[in-house]
Design a protein around this motif. Structure first.
Motif, PDB file in Angstrom:
ATOM      1  N   TYR A 202       0.958  11.828  -9.846  1.00 25.08           N
ATOM      2  CA  TYR A 202       1.445  10.166  -9.559  1.00 25.08           C
ATOM      3  C   TYR A 202       2.376   9.329 -10.419  1.00 25.08           C
ATOM      4  O   TYR A 202       3.095   9.316  -9.369  1.00 25.08           O
ATOM      5  CB  TYR A 202       0.072   9.700  -9.597  1.00 25.08           C
ATOM      6  CG  TYR A 202       0.298   7.932  -8.984  1.00 25.08           C
ATOM      7  CD1 TYR A 202       0.151   8.261  -8.237  1.00 25.08           C
ATOM      8  CD2 TYR A 202       0.331   6.571  -9.946  1.00 25.08           C
ATOM      9  CE1 TYR A 202      -0.634   6.914  -7.419  1.00 25.08           C
ATOM     10  CE2 TYR A 202       0.018   6.030  -9.603  1.00 25.08           C
ATOM     11  CZ  TYR A 202       0.213   5.847  -8.110  1.00 25.08           C
ATOM     12  OH  TYR A 202       0.153   4.463  -7.464  1.00 25.08           O
ATOM     13  N   VAL A 203       2.867   9.355 -11.565  1.00 23.58           N
ATOM     14  CA  VAL A 203       4.147   8.215 -12.271  1.00 23.58           C
ATOM     15  C   VAL A 203       5.038   8.798 -11.420  1.00 23.58           C
ATOM     16  O   VAL A 203       6.409   7.926 -11.294  1.00 23.58           O
ATOM     17  CB  VAL A 203       4.438   8.374 -13.208  1.00 23.58           C
ATOM     18  CG1 VAL A 203       5.345   7.043 -14.391  1.00 23.58           C
ATOM     19  CG2 VAL A 203       2.561   7.580 -14.319  1.00 23.58           C
TER      20      VAL A 203
ATOM     21  N   GLY B 290       0.438  -1.346  -0.089  1.00 21.94           N
ATOM     22  CA  GLY B 290      -0.086   0.025  -0.427  1.00 21.94           C
ATOM     23  C   GLY B 290       0.407   1.240   0.196  1.00 21.94           C
ATOM     24  O   GLY B 290       0.583   1.978  -0.714  1.00 21.94           O
ATOM     25  N   ALA B 291       1.734   1.281   1.150  1.00 18.55           N
ATOM     26  CA  ALA B 291       3.151   2.558   0.921  1.00 18.55           C
ATOM     27  C   ALA B 291       3.383   2.555  -0.802  1.00 18.55           C
ATOM     28  O   ALA B 291       3.766   3.584  -1.414  1.00 18.55           O
ATOM     29  CB  ALA B 291       4.116   2.038   2.016  1.00 18.55           C
ATOM     30  N   LEU B 292       4.148   1.751  -1.548  1.00 17.13           N
ATOM     31  CA  LEU B 292       4.336   2.217  -2.904  1.00 17.13           C
ATOM     32  C   LEU B 292       3.194   2.099  -3.742  1.00 17.13           C
ATOM     33  O   LEU B 292       3.810   2.750  -5.174  1.00 17.13           O
ATOM     34  CB  LEU B 292       4.669   0.983  -3.384  1.00 17.13           C
ATOM     35  CG  LEU B 292       5.991   0.223  -2.236  1.00 17.13           C
ATOM     36  CD1 LEU B 292       7.097  -0.962  -2.726  1.00 17.13           C
ATOM     37  CD2 LEU B 292       7.270   1.259  -1.982  1.00 17.13           C
ATOM     38  N   THR B 293       2.074   2.350  -3.582  1.00 20.99           N
ATOM     39  CA  THR B 293       1.182   2.364  -4.451  1.00 20.99           C
ATOM     40  C   THR B 293       0.266   2.896  -3.920  1.00 20.99           C
ATOM     41  O   THR B 293      -0.279   4.520  -4.905  1.00 20.99           O
ATOM     42  CB  THR B 293      -0.093   1.350  -5.151  1.00 20.99           C
ATOM     43  OG1 THR B 293       0.000   0.971  -3.653  1.00 20.99           O
ATOM     44  CG2 THR B 293       0.861   0.373  -5.784  1.00 20.99           C
TER      45      THR B 293
ATOM     46  N   MET C 233       7.565  -0.794 -11.596  1.00 20.02           N
ATOM     47  CA  MET C 233       8.047   0.051 -10.453  1.00 20.02           C
ATOM     48  C   MET C 233       7.884  -0.442  -9.360  1.00 20.02           C
ATOM     49  O   MET C 233       8.983  -1.005  -8.162  1.00 20.02           O
ATOM     50  CB  MET C 233       8.422   1.635 -10.780  1.00 20.02           C
ATOM     51  CG  MET C 233       8.764   2.164 -11.833  1.00 20.02           C
ATOM     52  SD  MET C 233       9.085   3.834 -11.532  1.00 20.02           S
ATOM     53  CE  MET C 233       7.549   4.423 -11.829  1.00 20.02           C
ATOM     54  N   VAL C 234       6.964  -0.864  -8.950  1.00 16.44           N
ATOM     55  CA  VAL C 234       6.618  -1.778  -7.243  1.00 16.44           C
ATOM     56  C   VAL C 234       6.373  -2.445  -7.663  1.00 16.44           C
ATOM     57  O   VAL C 234       7.051  -3.159  -6.326  1.00 16.44           O
ATOM     58  CB  VAL C 234       4.842  -1.702  -7.468  1.00 16.44           C
ATOM     59  CG1 VAL C 234       4.481  -2.113  -6.226  1.00 16.44           C
ATOM     60  CG2 VAL C 234       4.283   0.249  -7.842  1.00 16.44           C
ATOM     61  N   LEU C 235       6.748  -3.395  -8.723  1.00 16.48           N
ATOM     62  CA  LEU C 235       7.061  -5.255  -9.149  1.00 16.48           C
ATOM     63  C   LEU C 235       8.445  -5.016  -8.662  1.00 16.48           C
ATOM     64  O   LEU C 235       8.445  -5.618  -8.028  1.00 16.48           O
ATOM     65  CB  LEU C 235       6.401  -5.687 -10.115  1.00 16.48           C
ATOM     66  CG  LEU C 235       6.956  -6.928  -9.666  1.00 16.48           C
ATOM     67  CD1 LEU C 235       6.158  -7.684  -9.220  1.00 16.48           C
ATOM     68  CD2 LEU C 235       6.155  -7.373 -12.169  1.00 16.48           C
ATOM     69  N   GLY C 236       8.999  -4.240  -9.095  1.00 15.59           N
ATOM     70  CA  GLY C 236      11.100  -4.443  -9.172  1.00 15.59           C
ATOM     71  C   GLY C 236      11.266  -4.319  -7.932  1.00 15.59           C
ATOM     72  O   GLY C 236      11.483  -4.617  -7.020  1.00 15.59           O
ATOM     73  N   ARG C 237      10.071  -2.740  -7.022  1.00 16.02           N
ATOM     74  CA  ARG C 237      10.571  -2.752  -5.547  1.00 16.02           C
ATOM     75  C   ARG C 237      10.487  -3.463  -4.336  1.00 16.02           C
ATOM     76  O   ARG C 237      11.182  -3.868  -3.554  1.00 16.02           O
ATOM     77  CB  ARG C 237      10.247  -1.772  -5.795  1.00 16.02           C
ATOM     78  CG  ARG C 237      10.139  -1.212  -3.860  1.00 16.02           C
ATOM     79  CD  ARG C 237      12.347  -0.191  -3.962  1.00 16.02           C
ATOM     80  NE  ARG C 237      13.001  -1.231  -4.156  1.00 16.02           N
ATOM     81  CZ  ARG C 237      14.023  -0.739  -3.936  1.00 16.02           C
ATOM     82  NH1 ARG C 237      14.745   0.239  -3.396  1.00 16.02           N
ATOM     83  NH2 ARG C 237      15.474  -1.894  -3.533  1.00 16.02           N
TER      84      ARG C 237
END
Length: 511
Positions: free
Chosen positions: A108-109, A82-85, A490-494
């Motif tokens: 946002y991006v 949730g923090a990353l999105t 980016m969220v997936l990679g992080r």
């Protein structure tokens, strides 16, 4: 007793709400900076939104206070997602209002790229003021600290984030894992890891800032580069390390502090004497040194072997500048920071290569150390695959051989190798899936692959190098669908693929 009661009350507030409150309070930093540079409109925007969001977060904290979850580790992993999105949406509000002539999706991006420590930008550097660049760096710095703490408090108990390899190695050696926060309570582990890592992270950032200011950078640009170095976000106010005012002295300081993205030894609970004693035996440092040294020397030698027809400098000073430019850039992309050295142009001319994008992509794929702010596959996983390949070749040559001595004790067990192989395959599948999704939106195959690798390795400057910087030539020209796909990658990679798979595992929710 009161402290214990207060701690219990704090633990009842969801982690995501705490993170939202910290992000809201940090808006006062660019507000103060804007006022100091007489940009009162920007100062008011950040001050008002910081106050409003802090008030709303407090109200949500009161409304969401509850008893502890039956599975606190699971709730923390959900909070991390949730923090990353969700938090980038909060961080994008003042950016969107200050710019005024951009759409919310762009803001946002941009903030997703910051909080995931990807970096890169949708805007031309001159379009954003120093205050907005500072805000990007502050968000990226907090994102780096979040991942350092989450690695120990959330991913380590779940054997994710590279710990699946480090644990197997430590158990095989019979060594005690002294770097872990030894407590079964996830809440206590989270707070304790923050108390251990937070001060070190802040002190290192302040030390680098002081070095850069002393070397000639302006205080604002120095703090942006210091925060971006420690978080490996690669965020900069103008053109990275090129013409940064600090010259080669500043680059040397950044180079030294990038080593903290190769190994997490600085962020452990061990005494500094013990850390320095173990430093020569640190496997990740040795791998990084081998990569940086070999690539730098090979590109330097290419001048005589393959590029004799290129008009390049042949004096000793030119050779040293080329060697330094290559070494700095290689370490920068290996740690997924993505900065180019001032002498990188000299290095390219010397080697006869224009922009070796394939080399930079490969370095970013390798990534940095486990439980650091760097992205990528991670050096220890690469080593596990290499060690397994060497073991299999040995068995082919000597099918009845028996390994013994110290070499057998330091070899990785199959559990660690299998975990590294599974992650590598998922990572490769992720690159293919994101490349395909971006291609469907109309992005060319080459650019789609570069964007996919830059997002999954959290190395945003790769996209800037390939596509250009600014709304007219770079990421800003992508469609809204492509931007959202890039943000999701980016969220997936992080967070890493294995962590997301754990969230979708039914057994994970039953337990």
């Amino acid at each position: 007793m009161n402290d214990l009661a207060g701690g219990t009350a704090r633990r009842r507030v969801p982690l995501l709400v705490w993170l939202a409150g910290i992000l809201s309070a940090s808006m006062y930093v660019p507000a103060i900076h804007a006022v100091l540079r007489d940009a009162h409109f920007e100062g008011r925007v950040f001050f008002y939104w910081g106050t409003i969001l802090l008030f709303l977060t407090g109200a949500v904290a009161i409304a969401s206070a509850r008893e502890r979850s039956s599975n606190v580790t699971r709730s923390h992993l959900v909070a991390l997602l949730g923090a990353l999105t969700l938090l980038p949406g909060m961080a994008a509000i003042p950016l969107w209002e200050v710019l005024a002539n951009t759409r919310p999706v762009n803001a946002y991006v941009e903030m997703v790229a910051a909080i995931t420590t990807t970096g890169g930008t949708l805007f031309a550097p001159t379009r954003l003021s120093e205050t907005l660049h500072l805000w990007r760096a502050v968000v990226g710095w907090q994102g780096g600290l979040l991942m350092l703490v989450a690695a120990v408090a959330i991913l380590d108990p779940l054997r994710l984030g590279g710990f699946e390899v480090t644990e197997a190695t430590a158990i095989r050696r019979g060594a005690s894992v002294t770097t872990r926060i030894q407590t079964p309570d996830p809440e206590i582990r989270l707070l304790r890891s923050l108390r251990v890592i937070g001060p070190i992270y802040a002190v290192l950032t302040g030390a680098l800032w002081a070095f850069l200011v002393a070397a000639g950078e302006t205080p604002t640009r120095a703090v942006i580069h210091a925060m971006s170095t420690l978080s490996t976000s690669g965020i900069t106010a103008r053109t990275g390390m090129v013409d940064n005012g600090a010259g080669i002295i500043g680059e040397m300081a950044v180079f030294a502090f990038l080593l903290f993205a190769v190994t997490r030894i600085a962020f452990t609970e061990e005494r500094w004497r013990d850390r320095l004693t173990r430093l020569p035996d640190n496997r990740e440092l040795r791998i990084a040194a081998a990569i940086v040294g070999s690539v730098s020397v090979l590109l330097l030698l290419r001048h005589w072997v393959f590029a004799l027809d290129v008009q390049a400098e042949t004096d000793a000073l030119g050779a040293l500048r080329a060697l330094w430019g290559t070494a700095f850039t290689v370490l920068s992309f290996l740690t997924t920071t993505g900065w180019e050295s001032t002498d990188w142009a000299t290095a390219r001319t010397w080697s006869g290569l224009d922009t070796p994008i394939v080399l930079l992509l490969g370095l970013a794929l390798f990534g940095g150390g486990v439980a650091t702010t760097a992205g990528g596959v991670k050096l220890l996983r690469i080593y596990a695959l290499y060690e397994h390949g060497r073991r299999e070749i040995h068995l082919l040559v000597h099918p009845h051989g028996i390994a013994g001595g110290a070499g057998a004790r330091t070899r990785l067990p199959m559990r660690g190798v299998e975990a590294a192989w599974v992650f590598f395959m998922l990572f490769a599948l992720g690159i293919g899936a994101v490349t395909l999704a971006l291609s469907i939106t109309g992005v060319s195959f080459t650019n789609a692959m570069i964007l996919a690798i830059s997002a999954l390795t959290t190395t945003g400057p790769l996209a800037d190098i390939a596509l250009g910087t600014g709304p007219a030539t770079g990421i800003g020209t992508l469609s809204d669908a492509a931007k959202i796909i890039w943000a999701g990658a980016m969220v997936l990679g992080r967070l890493e693929t294995l962590a997301l798979i754990a969230l979708f595992n039914p057994d994970f929710w039953r337990k």
